[in-house]
Design an enzyme around this catalytic site. Sequence first.
Site, PDB file in Angstrom:
ATOM      1  N   ASP A   1       0.842  -1.199   0.000  1.00  0.00           N
ATOM      2  CA  ASP A   1       0.000   0.000   0.000  1.00  0.00           C
ATOM      3  C   ASP A   1       0.878   1.250   0.000  1.00  0.00           C
ATOM      4  O   ASP A   1       1.583   1.519   0.969  1.00  0.00           O
ATOM      5  CB  ASP A   1      -0.901  -0.031   1.238  1.00  0.00           C
ATOM      6  CG  ASP A   1      -1.964   1.051   1.220  1.00  0.00           C
ATOM      7  OD1 ASP A   1      -1.964   1.879   0.292  1.00  0.00           O
ATOM      8  OD2 ASP A   1      -2.803   1.060   2.145  1.00  0.00           O
TER       9      ASP A   1
ATOM     10  N   HIS B   1      -0.454   4.139  -0.036  1.00  0.00           N
ATOM     11  CA  HIS B   1      -1.230   4.964   0.906  1.00  0.00           C
ATOM     12  C   HIS B   1      -1.340   6.425   0.480  1.00  0.00           C
ATOM     13  O   HIS B   1      -1.603   7.306   1.302  1.00  0.00           O
ATOM     14  CB  HIS B   1      -0.616   4.872   2.306  1.00  0.00           C
ATOM     15  CG  HIS B   1      -1.624   4.907   3.415  1.00  0.00           C
ATOM     16  ND1 HIS B   1      -1.917   6.043   4.126  1.00  0.00           N
ATOM     17  CD2 HIS B   1      -2.416   3.945   3.931  1.00  0.00           C
ATOM     18  CE1 HIS B   1      -2.833   5.788   5.035  1.00  0.00           C
ATOM     19  NE2 HIS B   1      -3.160   4.514   4.933  1.00  0.00           N
TER      20      HIS B   1
ATOM     21  N   GLU C   1      -1.187  -0.594  -4.081  1.00  0.00           N
ATOM     22  CA  GLU C   1      -2.414   0.141  -3.759  1.00  0.00           C
ATOM     23  C   GLU C   1      -2.168   1.641  -3.634  1.00  0.00           C
ATOM     24  O   GLU C   1      -1.174   2.077  -3.057  1.00  0.00           O
ATOM     25  CB  GLU C   1      -2.980  -0.394  -2.440  1.00  0.00           C
ATOM     26  CG  GLU C   1      -4.235   0.308  -1.968  1.00  0.00           C
ATOM     27  CD  GLU C   1      -4.825  -0.343  -0.730  1.00  0.00           C
ATOM     28  OE1 GLU C   1      -5.558   0.351  -0.004  1.00  0.00           O
ATOM     29  OE2 GLU C   1      -4.554  -1.535  -0.483  1.00  0.00           O
TER      30      GLU C   1
ATOM     31  N   GLU D   1     -10.355   3.226  -2.072  1.00  0.00           N
ATOM     32  CA  GLU D   1     -10.920   3.428  -0.738  1.00  0.00           C
ATOM     33  C   GLU D   1     -11.388   4.861  -0.517  1.00  0.00           C
ATOM     34  O   GLU D   1     -12.222   5.112   0.353  1.00  0.00           O
ATOM     35  CB  GLU D   1      -9.915   3.040   0.338  1.00  0.00           C
ATOM     36  CG  GLU D   1      -8.708   3.947   0.451  1.00  0.00           C
ATOM     37  CD  GLU D   1      -7.680   3.423   1.441  1.00  0.00           C
ATOM     38  OE1 GLU D   1      -7.565   4.012   2.535  1.00  0.00           O
ATOM     39  OE2 GLU D   1      -7.017   2.426   1.119  1.00  0.00           O
TER      40      GLU D   1
ATOM     41  N   ASP E   1     -15.012   1.146  -0.403  1.00  0.00           N
ATOM     42  CA  ASP E   1     -15.288   0.872   1.007  1.00  0.00           C
ATOM     43  C   ASP E   1     -16.795   0.918   1.198  1.00  0.00           C
ATOM     44  O   ASP E   1     -17.419   1.939   0.912  1.00  0.00           O
ATOM     45  CB  ASP E   1     -14.581   1.918   1.873  1.00  0.00           C
ATOM     46  CG  ASP E   1     -14.653   1.604   3.352  1.00  0.00           C
ATOM     47  OD1 ASP E   1     -15.759   1.309   3.839  1.00  0.00           O
ATOM     48  OD2 ASP E   1     -13.599   1.665   4.019  1.00  0.00           O
TER      49      ASP E   1
ATOM     50  N   HIS F   1     -12.204  -2.296   0.556  1.00  0.00           N
ATOM     51  CA  HIS F   1     -11.445  -1.741   1.678  1.00  0.00           C
ATOM     52  C   HIS F   1     -12.271  -1.936   2.941  1.00  0.00           C
ATOM     53  O   HIS F   1     -13.463  -1.629   2.967  1.00  0.00           O
ATOM     54  CB  HIS F   1     -11.205  -0.255   1.409  1.00  0.00           C
ATOM     55  CG  HIS F   1     -10.476   0.472   2.477  1.00  0.00           C
ATOM     56  ND1 HIS F   1     -11.105   1.343   3.351  1.00  0.00           N
ATOM     57  CD2 HIS F   1      -9.153   0.506   2.800  1.00  0.00           C
ATOM     58  CE1 HIS F   1     -10.203   1.875   4.155  1.00  0.00           C
ATOM     59  NE2 HIS F   1      -9.017   1.385   3.848  1.00  0.00           N
TER      60      HIS F   1
END
Length: 381
Positions: A183, A185, A209, A235, A257, A284
């Site tokens: 990830d 992020h 990700e 997400e 999500d 997510h």
Amino acid sequence: MLISRVETFAVAPRWLFVRIETDAGIVGWGEGSLEGNSDIVRAAIEQFAGYLVGRDPSRIEDHWQVLTKGGFYRGGAVLASAVSGIDQALWDIAGKSLGVPVHRLLGGAVRDRIRAYGWVGGDDPSEVGDHIAAQMAVGLTAVKMNASGKMSRIGSVRELDGVVNRVAAARAVLGPDRDVAVDFHGRFTLANARRVAPLLEEFHPFFLEEPVVPENSHLIGEFARSTTIPVATGERLYNRQDFLPVLQAGIAVAQPDLSHAGGISEVRRIAAMAEVFDVQLAPHCPLGPIALAACLQVGFATPNFLIQEQSIGIHYNTGAEVLDYVVDTEPLKFVEGNFELLTGPGLGITVDEGAVREADRLGNSWRTPVWRHPDGSFAEW
């Protein structure tokens, strides 16, 4: 049957639960958790409750349309999360009223089990091996780790080597038969992400990700074309319109999500749209048991479903844990790294209402950390 009451509960560690009661005595639960913003989403749900009370809970799609489009100013994380929690609870009521799990209402199961993965850190390289070992001990066959902690806009040799070394260490522990997702992020600039991706290819990450922040989704195609590793994002995308450009750009894994992207109703539509682009769904969900159950209900009925994130037993949950809020933990038990088909009515779990009400009395005060670069400027968390 009519909706008689809508309640919200802000609970530890950082979640917001929604309870919708009907005059027939059937209660539905949802999760509108928007980490760090429980109070704001709670206010939005209270406003939506003024519309919902006195109406038929079975008109799920009509309520979704009104709540998402009834205001002149629409969308965004807060309103989408509020609708998500309500939508999950309405599907829970629908399943309970008919005595069937939600996946039956979505067309029936297309699989018998869903593979799960757990999060293992990555900010601190010394923790990665121990966290992976802990996840393997409970039977998981896949993990996800952060590529780095705070990252410079143009990474130094030390920073980029650190990313590679951490992923290499994870691969060494996992071996060739388990998977590690990495990830970014949103902490990386496009230049950083493009530089480090080729260095990771020999370790065969499951996916990379969020290589860029969501507001820079127009750049994700350039990144996807620069690597053979599958690219994942989603997400922080909240509807089909947000997902269409990244699907067209060539991502391999969509990660809506269910507590942010319109609940079960909208994520089902996102999944169907993703299938047109040969993209897999991996929702997510570093959240609570209600969001997890909603994800699983969608997963059991979705052909292009890949894997499910979850945070059962994760080290960063403080004050409460996923299984603390359910009466029976058996439906959320890992079986050889998988969740077995949920068979109970509605979302398939029984929420411990007493525990939820007590947790709400204590509340949660989690806020997103604020990071800064050495020069004092803001850094992505």
